[in-house]
Design an enzyme around this catalytic site. Structure first.
Site, short mmCIF file in Angstrom:
data_model
loop_
_atom_site.label_atom_id
_atom_site.label_comp_id
_atom_site.label_asym_id
_atom_site.label_seq_id
_atom_site.Cartn_x
_atom_site.Cartn_y
_atom_site.Cartn_z
N GLU A 93 0.84 -1.21 0.00
CA GLU A 93 0.00 0.00 0.00
C GLU A 93 0.87 1.25 0.00
O GLU A 93 0.57 2.23 -0.69
CB GLU A 93 -0.93 0.00 1.22
CG GLU A 93 -1.83 1.24 1.25
CD GLU A 93 -2.66 1.37 2.51
OE1 GLU A 93 -3.13 0.33 3.04
OE2 GLU A 93 -2.85 2.50 2.97
N CYS A 115 -8.48 3.36 8.26
CA CYS A 115 -9.85 3.07 7.81
C CYS A 115 -10.74 2.61 8.95
O CYS A 115 -10.26 2.21 10.01
CB CYS A 115 -9.81 2.04 6.69
SG CYS A 115 -9.53 0.39 7.30
N ASN A 121 -2.63 -4.88 9.34
CA ASN A 121 -3.64 -4.65 10.38
C ASN A 121 -3.66 -5.78 11.41
O ASN A 121 -3.93 -5.56 12.58
CB ASN A 121 -5.01 -4.38 9.75
CG ASN A 121 -5.68 -5.62 9.25
OD1 ASN A 121 -6.40 -6.28 9.99
ND2 ASN A 121 -5.45 -5.97 7.99
S1 SF4 Z 1 -8.38 -2.72 5.84
FE1 SF4 Z 1 -10.03 -3.17 4.41
S2 SF4 Z 1 -11.43 -1.37 4.43
FE2 SF4 Z 1 -9.46 -0.81 5.39
S3 SF4 Z 1 -8.32 0.12 3.69
FE3 SF4 Z 1 -7.67 -2.05 3.81
S4 SF4 Z 1 -9.04 -3.09 2.40
FE4 SF4 Z 1 -9.95 -1.10 2.77
#
Ligand code: SF4
Length: 310
Positions: free
Chosen positions: A126, A194, A224
């Site tokens: 990303e 997000c 995450n």
């Molecule tokens: S965690 Fe999921 S909702 Fe959040 S930016 Fe990444 S893909 Fe999109």
């Protein structure tokens, strides 16, 4: 021993959309469909799509002329998009709309003449995508210590954006360090992180108040998911990030009364259920789901797949 499940956990709207894009593309165009990089950071998801006919490639030059090409949920740089156009590849973009939003925000700041400080982790796809969307100077920082070492062109003309999957608390401390060093810097505060990341981090905090061990289902390269494990540890609870229940070490459960379970945004729910079953085999007699945020976010399919079924 009791199992306590976090809510929300697991798939977010961006991941669901990305997987559905590959499935719909396979349905509409037939196999193979080429996906640049892992569509989301989860081996189980990738293997499942591969079995249905998706082919995962590192770079576009591995895709034959005319091959249907899907960009992953993490987004791609402008160079990758331009390369695809040069090779006339039919592209379907599965970039999460919340990542695209950060791209647009950064482009807007750069267009207004500001250099960009990107808060994120070096090497994450990303981050590579976002850096490659910005025309102009970009500085990458991950910690307040990085901010202290920054050597910028013009301290008066700076803006910051962030990766979407960071720890809210850590990001806040980096933003504070930026504002202290560069009082005129502007940016979105922690709003680039997000909704799914924020909700899962809130849920793991609640879990950590009740559990004496926390298991996070997710991939080692999932940003995450790593943050969820770190937050649990920071709150003083022993925590492990595991790909699935098969790698659970029974020794971890010694003396444990409440095992908290959560999952990163790219981990499918069936892996959570498999882990709960395994914990049942190892002595768990009760499962409780913590109250938490109900998520009803759903993103639209790209126009070219609106009529296809998954
Ligand atoms: S965690 Fe999921 S909702 Fe959040 S930016 Fe990444 S893909 Fe999109």
């Amino acid at each position: 021993m009791k199992v306590i499940l976090a809510k929300p956990r697991g798939f977010c709207a961006g991941v669901e959309r990305a997987i559905e894009i590959v499935e719909r593309a396979l349905e509409k165009y037939g196999a193979p469909v080429y996906v640049r990089h892992e569509i989301v950071h989860n081996r189980h998801v990738v293997d499942n799509l591969r079995a249905k006919g998706a082919r995962f490639v590192d770079e576009l030059d591995e895709i034959p002329l005319g091959g249907i090409t899907v960009f992953s949920a993490h987004g791609v740089s402008q160079r990758v998009e331009d390369d695809a156009a040069l090779r006339s590849l039919p592209v379907i973009d599965a970039t999460c709309p919340l990542v695209s939003k950060v791209h647009h925000e950064a482009q807007r700041y750069a267009g207004a003449g500001r250099d960009i400080v990107l808060i994120g982790h070096d090497g994450h796809p990303e981050v590579e995508g976002t850096m490659g969307r910005i025309d102009g100077k970009v500085y990458l920082v991950a910690t307040p210590e990085d901010v202290a070492l920054l050597n910028v062109r013009d301290p008066e003309q700076l803006a910051y954006v962030t990766q979407t999957t960071l720890s809210v608390d850590d990001t806040r401390s980096v933003i504070e360090a930026l504002k202290e060093r560069f009082p005129n810097i502007i940016g979105p505060d922690t709003r680039d992180i997000c909704y799914a990341t924020q909700n899962r981090q809130g849920a793991v905090r609640e879990l950590a108040k009740r559990a004496d061990l926390i298991l996070v289902v997710g991939a080692q390269n999932s940003s995450n998911s790593n943050r969820l494990r770190e937050i649990a540890s920071e709150m003083g609870v022993r925590a492990y990030l595991i790909a699935d229940g098969s790698v659970l070490d029974p020794a971890w459960l010694e003396g444990v009364h409440a095992v908290g379970v959560t999952a990163g945004a790219s981990a499918p729910e069936h892996l959570v259920q498999q882990l709960v079953d395994r914990l049942g085999e190892l002595g768990a007699t009760e499962v409780e789901i913590l109250p938490g945020v109900d998520e009803n976010v759903r993103f639209r399919m790209p126009a070219e797949l609106a009529d296809a079924v998954a």
